[in-house]
Design a protein around this motif. Sequence first.
Motif, short mmCIF file in Angstrom:
data_model
loop_
_atom_site.label_atom_id
_atom_site.label_comp_id
_atom_site.label_asym_id
_atom_site.label_seq_id
_atom_site.Cartn_x
_atom_site.Cartn_y
_atom_site.Cartn_z
N SER A 116 1.17 -1.68 -0.25
CA SER A 116 -0.01 0.31 -0.19
C SER A 116 0.77 1.14 0.08
N LEU A 117 0.48 2.05 -0.10
CA LEU A 117 0.88 3.33 -0.13
C LEU A 117 -0.37 5.02 0.47
N THR A 118 1.05 5.78 1.50
CA THR A 118 0.15 6.62 1.79
C THR A 118 0.21 7.97 1.62
N PHE A 119 -0.45 8.83 1.85
CA PHE A 119 -0.02 10.20 1.25
C PHE A 119 0.42 10.64 3.20
N SER A 120 0.38 11.57 3.89
CA SER A 120 0.48 12.38 5.14
C SER A 120 -0.30 12.75 5.46
N ASP A 121 -0.92 13.25 4.70
CA ASP A 121 -2.25 14.08 3.85
C ASP A 121 -3.45 14.32 2.72
N ARG A 122 -5.16 13.79 2.93
CA ARG A 122 -6.03 13.62 2.06
C ARG A 122 -5.85 14.90 0.93
N ARG A 123 -5.84 15.69 1.56
CA ARG A 123 -6.43 16.38 0.66
C ARG A 123 -5.12 17.80 0.83
N ILE A 124 -4.35 18.91 0.22
CA ILE A 124 -4.03 19.50 0.06
C ILE A 124 -4.43 20.98 -0.01
N THR A 125 -4.00 22.06 0.56
CA THR A 125 -5.09 23.76 -0.20
C THR A 125 -3.57 24.39 0.01
N THR A 148 4.73 7.07 1.52
CA THR A 148 4.92 6.37 2.36
C THR A 148 4.39 4.58 2.14
N ALA A 149 5.57 4.19 1.75
CA ALA A 149 4.87 2.42 0.59
C ALA A 149 5.59 1.45 2.46
N TYR A 198 4.14 3.81 -7.98
CA TYR A 198 4.72 2.83 -7.41
C TYR A 198 4.63 1.78 -7.21
N GLY A 199 5.59 0.80 -7.40
CA GLY A 199 5.58 -0.33 -7.75
C GLY A 199 3.80 -0.65 -8.64
N SER A 200 3.93 -1.37 -7.99
CA SER A 200 1.81 -2.49 -8.88
C SER A 200 0.71 -0.66 -8.41
N GLU A 201 1.48 -0.38 -7.11
CA GLU A 201 0.01 0.86 -6.52
C GLU A 201 0.24 1.72 -6.75
#
Length: 744
Positions: free
Chosen positions: A495-504, A516-517, A563-566
């Motif tokens: 899985s991949l994650t951003f530190s935030d779901r939305r940026i303004t 982060t992977a 990134y990768g298959s994600e």
Amino acid sequence: MGFYYKKLLPLLLVSLLVLTSFFSMEPDHAQAAQSETASDETNEYIIKLTSSVRARAVSYLHSEDPSLSVIESNRQHILVKLPADPDPDLLYDLAADPAVEYIEPNLRMRKASNWTEDPRFEEQWGLRAIQAPEAWKEGGSNVQVTVAVLDTGVDYTHPDLINRVDTHNGYNYIDDNFETMDDDGHGTHVAGIIAAELNSIGIAGVSGNANVKILPLKVLDDQGNGTMYDVSFAIMDAVDKGADVINLSLSGERGREEPKMLQEAIAYALEHDVIVVAAAGNDGDRVERYVPASIPGVIAVSAVDEELELAKFSNYGSGIALAAPGEEILSTYLHGRYVYASGTSQAAPFVAGTVALMKAAKPQLTVQDIEDRLQRTAIDLGRKGPDEKFGYGLVNAYGALQEEKVSNAEMRRISVDPVRLSLRPGSTALLQATAIYQDQTKRDVTKKAIWQVEDDSVAAIEQGVVKGLAFGKTNITASFGGKRYTVPVEVSVRSLTFSDRRITVKPDEAVQLSITATYGDRTREEVPPEDVRWISLDEQVATVHNGIVSAQNVGSTWVVAYYGSERISIEVLVKMDALVANPDQLQLVPDSQIPVTLYAYYKEKKDVVTAEADWQTSNPEVAVIEDGVITAIGPGIATITAEYRGKSATIRVDNSVRKLDVPDDKITLRPGDTYTPELVATYRNGARVEVNDKGTWHSSDEHVAVVDEQGEITAIKEGTVSITASYGGRSARIRVYVQESGNP
């Protein structure tokens, strides 16, 4: 020839910590204390040369850049220090020289330790746990065994060590001399665990009465600091000085690239049949991230407490070979004292001491023999069989000294653990092959098996150690004694994650995104932005390159990272809270000017955007704007509008005339007389201005009197006439009486 300066530059500071924790604190506090020390930089580089060009290369370094400091050269290696502001092309140019085999940063080693002294000298539970007293009864030859302790030095005057330390062959790599006295205490503690004498005072070392000598090689200073360069040379020197065992109670985070010089030094030891034992690390983290414990061929040791549970601080992972006591371990200290200490630094010497016992009993044992025997005789802890906490189990000195017979029964099958493997690019994991015989006996054949990879672009394997190379799937097969076992291997991202779901962001602002992977082996890391494929779904709103989002215009879009298959998406809002003109209302008189300011508001910030906006006027005959300055042209009302990034702001300009008047509204003239009244306009802001030349004048009967553009009235003949002045939607009237001379 390889050179990875660009990738490793951010990793110049890999702080290698001496693996001992002596604080009475929670593990998270201890880890925090360690992490604070991990930001010092050596700014030094190790250059390995081809063997025949060493002198020329040293000369080349000096001539290439006089500011480049050559610290020392040894064998085929040169240690250099970069100037404070180095030429970025210098190392690239050096790497391109055929004289250079590779260049890598000199990693720092550091000790973060403290001591607690206990005058009660409680019994040494660790010796009982590994059955050392039983092992001493086995006896053995009088062959001398040398254990090299690469540490802070050794207090060779300590009563329990005075007959154990080989001061003649020791060396101090910190001060470049032969004085190896410990100025910290850590090395003395490690040496005591290995070889403190059975002399009716103090404590006993694991080696008991065996003829064991400690070779002190001081690679850490009085603060516990050292470098990979010194440690690597000390390993090779230990081999050349006749060491049988090398103890490394130190470790450090490896970074993204392999530490080549350290790998070469360990390979040199193994090639000369010298056992290398290393502490797993005190970070409560996966051992694969740390060196030297994760380097193939090293016996990595985790720490257990008196209940034989994994110590809270101990590292773990597929690279763990054995476990050993590592909490509240009593051992020698400076100035004849004894202290308790905890850490994998204490666990490693229990294994090194056991190996010393084995070599003293049977000098002909090879590295492979010793590893096989340690694995077969270890006391299984945790889940059945090898695991990531304890490896093969708790080191068993007594069992290791017993004559072990390998089963002669017919082999029935082989098995490999784990049965499937998932890891990340660049990481390593151990596949353990076990031969199972008809009489149910088992034998570890990991290093004797033949390993084959179906797709060597995805993974590589050497002696059971698998390294992920690139995303994909493959199979690895172990073959031994005519039997085969295949393990599916996947190098993947879960899985991949951003530190935030939305940026303004605001227009023209640039923001760095990071992802982060979580990989198949459940490790997590921040992925370098250049390794990710980035796409913006609307480049009119925002663009993205190497994770840097550049806002273009107000609106919203999605940035997608592959990134990768994600893949993962993050919403990007390019937003402006408000566009405000100041002032937003004006009352002027024609021919006057006033500057205005346009502000773009973003949350708590504001930018002046007067010059960047597009300006329009609703009536250029009333007011215009140029370069942020409004000019009143004529009477009336106009709206000035600013457009910026999809927002607009208005300014109301009121130049209207509230009243138009003259001093006299009735006058008497004789034919031929002239008269110019003063026409005064009163504006909305209260200003009174004479506007004779701006008004429109009209005579109701030009046969009686006429009026010109400036308001001058000329009487023509007798009669009555009305003169009207108009301006700004207002009018003023004058009644003119033209009379002949003498008429009433």
